[in-house]
Write a protein that holds these residues in place. Structure first.
Motif, PDB file in Angstrom:
ATOM      1  N   LEU A 142       1.009  -1.240  -0.035  1.00  0.00           N
ATOM      2  CA  LEU A 142      -0.021  -0.011  -0.057  1.00  0.00           C
ATOM      3  C   LEU A 142       0.819   1.060   0.049  1.00  0.00           C
ATOM      4  O   LEU A 142       0.570   2.344  -0.531  1.00  0.00           O
ATOM      5  CB  LEU A 142      -1.024   0.152   1.161  1.00  0.00           C
ATOM      6  CG  LEU A 142      -2.004  -1.223   1.212  1.00  0.00           C
ATOM      7  CD1 LEU A 142      -2.704  -1.262   2.425  1.00  0.00           C
ATOM      8  CD2 LEU A 142      -3.090  -0.810  -0.009  1.00  0.00           C
ATOM      9  N   ASP A 143       2.138   1.241   0.643  1.00  0.00           N
ATOM     10  CA  ASP A 143       2.976   2.369   0.660  1.00  0.00           C
ATOM     11  C   ASP A 143       3.428   2.722  -0.786  1.00  0.00           C
ATOM     12  O   ASP A 143       3.602   3.730  -1.156  1.00  0.00           O
ATOM     13  CB  ASP A 143       3.905   2.221   1.643  1.00  0.00           C
ATOM     14  CG  ASP A 143       3.516   2.285   3.133  1.00  0.00           C
ATOM     15  OD1 ASP A 143       2.638   2.998   3.453  1.00  0.00           O
ATOM     16  OD2 ASP A 143       4.180   1.721   3.897  1.00  0.00           O
ATOM     17  N   VAL A 144       3.583   1.689  -1.484  1.00  0.00           N
ATOM     18  CA  VAL A 144       4.191   1.728  -2.850  1.00  0.00           C
ATOM     19  C   VAL A 144       2.916   2.571  -3.776  1.00  0.00           C
ATOM     20  O   VAL A 144       3.215   3.115  -4.421  1.00  0.00           O
ATOM     21  CB  VAL A 144       4.480   0.564  -3.630  1.00  0.00           C
ATOM     22  CG1 VAL A 144       4.579   0.703  -4.979  1.00  0.00           C
ATOM     23  CG2 VAL A 144       5.736   0.079  -2.778  1.00  0.00           C
ATOM     24  N   ALA A 145       1.828   1.871  -3.504  1.00  0.00           N
ATOM     25  CA  ALA A 145       0.760   2.488  -4.263  1.00  0.00           C
ATOM     26  C   ALA A 145       0.419   3.877  -3.729  1.00  0.00           C
ATOM     27  O   ALA A 145       0.112   4.712  -4.921  1.00  0.00           O
ATOM     28  CB  ALA A 145      -0.485   1.602  -3.889  1.00  0.00           C
ATOM     29  N   VAL A 146       0.636   4.453  -2.773  1.00  0.00           N
ATOM     30  CA  VAL A 146       0.279   5.534  -2.089  1.00  0.00           C
ATOM     31  C   VAL A 146       1.379   6.387  -2.959  1.00  0.00           C
ATOM     32  O   VAL A 146       1.068   7.437  -3.383  1.00  0.00           O
ATOM     33  CB  VAL A 146       0.676   5.737  -0.710  1.00  0.00           C
ATOM     34  CG1 VAL A 146       0.850   7.413  -0.093  1.00  0.00           C
ATOM     35  CG2 VAL A 146      -0.652   5.174   0.024  1.00  0.00           C
ATOM     36  N   ASP A 147       2.857   5.989  -3.035  1.00  0.00           N
ATOM     37  CA  ASP A 147       3.712   6.781  -3.813  1.00  0.00           C
ATOM     38  C   ASP A 147       3.352   6.909  -5.206  1.00  0.00           C
ATOM     39  O   ASP A 147       3.687   8.196  -5.488  1.00  0.00           O
ATOM     40  CB  ASP A 147       4.942   5.920  -3.373  1.00  0.00           C
ATOM     41  CG  ASP A 147       5.674   6.045  -2.277  1.00  0.00           C
ATOM     42  OD1 ASP A 147       5.352   6.994  -1.379  1.00  0.00           O
ATOM     43  OD2 ASP A 147       6.552   5.254  -1.936  1.00  0.00           O
ATOM     44  N   THR A 180     -10.495  -3.575  -4.300  1.00  0.00           N
ATOM     45  CA  THR A 180      -9.770  -3.834  -3.057  1.00  0.00           C
ATOM     46  C   THR A 180      -8.638  -2.818  -2.854  1.00  0.00           C
ATOM     47  O   THR A 180      -8.549  -2.325  -1.783  1.00  0.00           O
ATOM     48  CB  THR A 180      -9.328  -5.394  -3.028  1.00  0.00           C
ATOM     49  OG1 THR A 180     -10.741  -5.954  -3.185  1.00  0.00           O
ATOM     50  CG2 THR A 180      -8.865  -5.574  -1.489  1.00  0.00           C
ATOM     51  N   LEU A 181      -7.965  -2.776  -3.614  1.00  0.00           N
ATOM     52  CA  LEU A 181      -6.748  -1.956  -3.855  1.00  0.00           C
ATOM     53  C   LEU A 181      -6.984  -0.585  -3.616  1.00  0.00           C
ATOM     54  O   LEU A 181      -6.488   0.245  -2.672  1.00  0.00           O
ATOM     55  CB  LEU A 181      -5.822  -2.032  -4.999  1.00  0.00           C
ATOM     56  CG  LEU A 181      -4.625  -1.035  -5.448  1.00  0.00           C
ATOM     57  CD1 LEU A 181      -3.635  -1.577  -4.055  1.00  0.00           C
ATOM     58  CD2 LEU A 181      -4.103  -1.263  -6.533  1.00  0.00           C
ATOM     59  N   MET A 182      -8.150  -0.026  -4.286  1.00  0.00           N
ATOM     60  CA  MET A 182      -8.530   1.277  -4.003  1.00  0.00           C
ATOM     61  C   MET A 182      -9.070   1.622  -2.546  1.00  0.00           C
ATOM     62  O   MET A 182      -8.682   2.524  -2.002  1.00  0.00           O
ATOM     63  CB  MET A 182      -9.688   1.886  -4.926  1.00  0.00           C
ATOM     64  CG  MET A 182      -9.191   1.952  -6.611  1.00  0.00           C
ATOM     65  SD  MET A 182      -7.860   3.397  -6.623  1.00  0.00           S
ATOM     66  CE  MET A 182      -6.481   2.301  -6.953  1.00  0.00           C
ATOM     67  N   LEU A 183      -9.827   0.724  -2.085  1.00  0.00           N
ATOM     68  CA  LEU A 183     -10.361   0.909  -0.669  1.00  0.00           C
ATOM     69  C   LEU A 183      -9.051   0.858   0.319  1.00  0.00           C
ATOM     70  O   LEU A 183      -9.237   1.644   1.242  1.00  0.00           O
ATOM     71  CB  LEU A 183     -11.216  -0.374  -0.441  1.00  0.00           C
ATOM     72  CG  LEU A 183     -11.944  -0.333   0.905  1.00  0.00           C
ATOM     73  CD1 LEU A 183     -13.397  -0.888   0.899  1.00  0.00           C
ATOM     74  CD2 LEU A 183     -11.215  -1.273   1.842  1.00  0.00           C
ATOM     75  N   LEU A 184      -8.148  -0.123   0.092  1.00  0.00           N
ATOM     76  CA  LEU A 184      -7.123  -0.252   1.200  1.00  0.00           C
ATOM     77  C   LEU A 184      -6.257   1.087   1.002  1.00  0.00           C
ATOM     78  O   LEU A 184      -5.688   1.701   1.979  1.00  0.00           O
ATOM     79  CB  LEU A 184      -6.377  -1.398   0.811  1.00  0.00           C
ATOM     80  CG  LEU A 184      -7.128  -2.710   1.210  1.00  0.00           C
ATOM     81  CD1 LEU A 184      -6.053  -3.947   0.873  1.00  0.00           C
ATOM     82  CD2 LEU A 184      -7.494  -2.816   2.632  1.00  0.00           C
ATOM     83  N   LEU A 185      -6.139   1.564  -0.378  1.00  0.00           N
ATOM     84  CA  LEU A 185      -5.450   2.651  -0.582  1.00  0.00           C
ATOM     85  C   LEU A 185      -5.833   3.815   0.026  1.00  0.00           C
ATOM     86  O   LEU A 185      -5.132   4.771   0.869  1.00  0.00           O
ATOM     87  CB  LEU A 185      -5.419   2.968  -1.982  1.00  0.00           C
ATOM     88  CG  LEU A 185      -4.375   4.202  -2.617  1.00  0.00           C
ATOM     89  CD1 LEU A 185      -3.084   4.135  -2.145  1.00  0.00           C
ATOM     90  CD2 LEU A 185      -4.666   4.328  -4.058  1.00  0.00           C
ATOM     91  N   GLN A 186      -7.123   3.996  -0.061  1.00  0.00           N
ATOM     92  CA  GLN A 186      -7.687   5.471   0.507  1.00  0.00           C
ATOM     93  C   GLN A 186      -7.546   5.363   2.241  1.00  0.00           C
ATOM     94  O   GLN A 186      -7.367   6.389   2.706  1.00  0.00           O
ATOM     95  CB  GLN A 186      -9.239   5.372   0.247  1.00  0.00           C
ATOM     96  CG  GLN A 186      -9.989   6.652   0.389  1.00  0.00           C
ATOM     97  CD  GLN A 186     -10.489   6.794   1.936  1.00  0.00           C
ATOM     98  OE1 GLN A 186     -10.615   5.934   2.829  1.00  0.00           O
ATOM     99  NE2 GLN A 186     -10.827   7.919   2.325  1.00  0.00           N
TER     100      GLN A 186
END
Length: 248
Positions: free
Chosen positions: A38-43, A78-84
């Motif tokens: 998730l940290d990579v996705a945030v970046d 799922t990725l979007m929910l966790l990313l938010q």
């Protein structure tokens, strides 16, 4: 007949957010934790916006194959929910440390705005219902805790927190829009505002828009010394204070 008392099963995405999905006992060991993914996705989102966050892009940034990423998150949704939820983080201590409900809500609004300024892509994730991930619920808890000592009912407290949250989100949305426009034009924000006022000056006639015409003539739309959103939040909280006073 539907059993209204039955406890619904947690959707897998929500269970993942709460750490309620056990690690698989079979298969290759995971190279990363879900938090690292998730940290990579945030970046990626911070650098290039929410559209840059795709399953292949996150996998590539981690040095994984796209199929390997499905061992961590089962879908883009799922990725979007966790990313938010990851981007939202936990509310800062400034909210709980504030003295009095009004100062607490002011701190809440400021902290919410800071999240959107730090991660503007979060404004592009649609609100589809009551957030049920841990960090989002921590923010709701913080807002309700600020109002815990007031005479407001439970329903009224929820309504006030939603209004303050909505104010902060709308402010961030407008500010981001102007900032993006200024960047695209290579101008200062003040220049964009002046250009808008000049354009409106050509379109707004006194006979058709008398109040707007007078407002333009007064220079109110280009007065950067007046904080429109600060004024709006203050009047919102004045209304809550007046309501509490009358209720008492």
């Amino acid at each position: 007949m539907t059993d209204d008392t039955a406890i619904p099963e947690l959707p897998r995405a929500i269970a993942l957010a709460w750490g309620a999905v056990p690690s698989p006992q079979r298969g290759p060991k995971r190279e990363f934790s879900l938090e690292q993914v998730l940290d990579v996705a945030v970046d990626l989102a911070d650098a290039d916006g929410i559209d840059a966050v795709t399953m292949p892009a996150v996998a590539k940034a981690l040095g994984l194959t796209a199929m390997s990423l499905y061992r961590y998150v089962s879908s883009k949704e799922t990725l979007m929910l966790l990313l938010q939820d990851r981007g939202m983080g936990l509310p800062p201590g400034s909210v709980s440390d504030a003295q009095g409900w009004r100062s607490g809500l002011e701190a809440y609004a400021e902290a919410s705005g800071a999240v959107y300024r730090r991660h503007p892509w979060m404004l592009d994730i649609a609100i589809t219902g009551v957030a049920s991930t841990p960090n989002n619920l921590a923010w709701m808890e913080a807002g309700l805790a600020v109002l815990a000592g007031t005479a407001l009912s439970r329903e009224e407290r929820v309504a006030v927190v939603l209004q303050v949250s909505g104010h902060a989100r709308f402010r961030a949305l407008v500010e981001r829009g102007y900032a993006d426009r200024a960047d695209d034009a290579g101008e200062q924000l003040s220049g964009i505002v002046v250009s808008e006022a000049r354009l409106l000056g050509r379109l707004v006639t006194e006979d058709r828009f008398p109040e707007l015409h007078a407002t333009l003539g007064s220079g109110a739309l280009v007065d950067d010394s007046f904080g429109n959103f600060d004024f709006g939040l203050a009047r919102l909280l004045d209304g809550v204070a007046e309501y509490l006073s009358r209720s008492a």
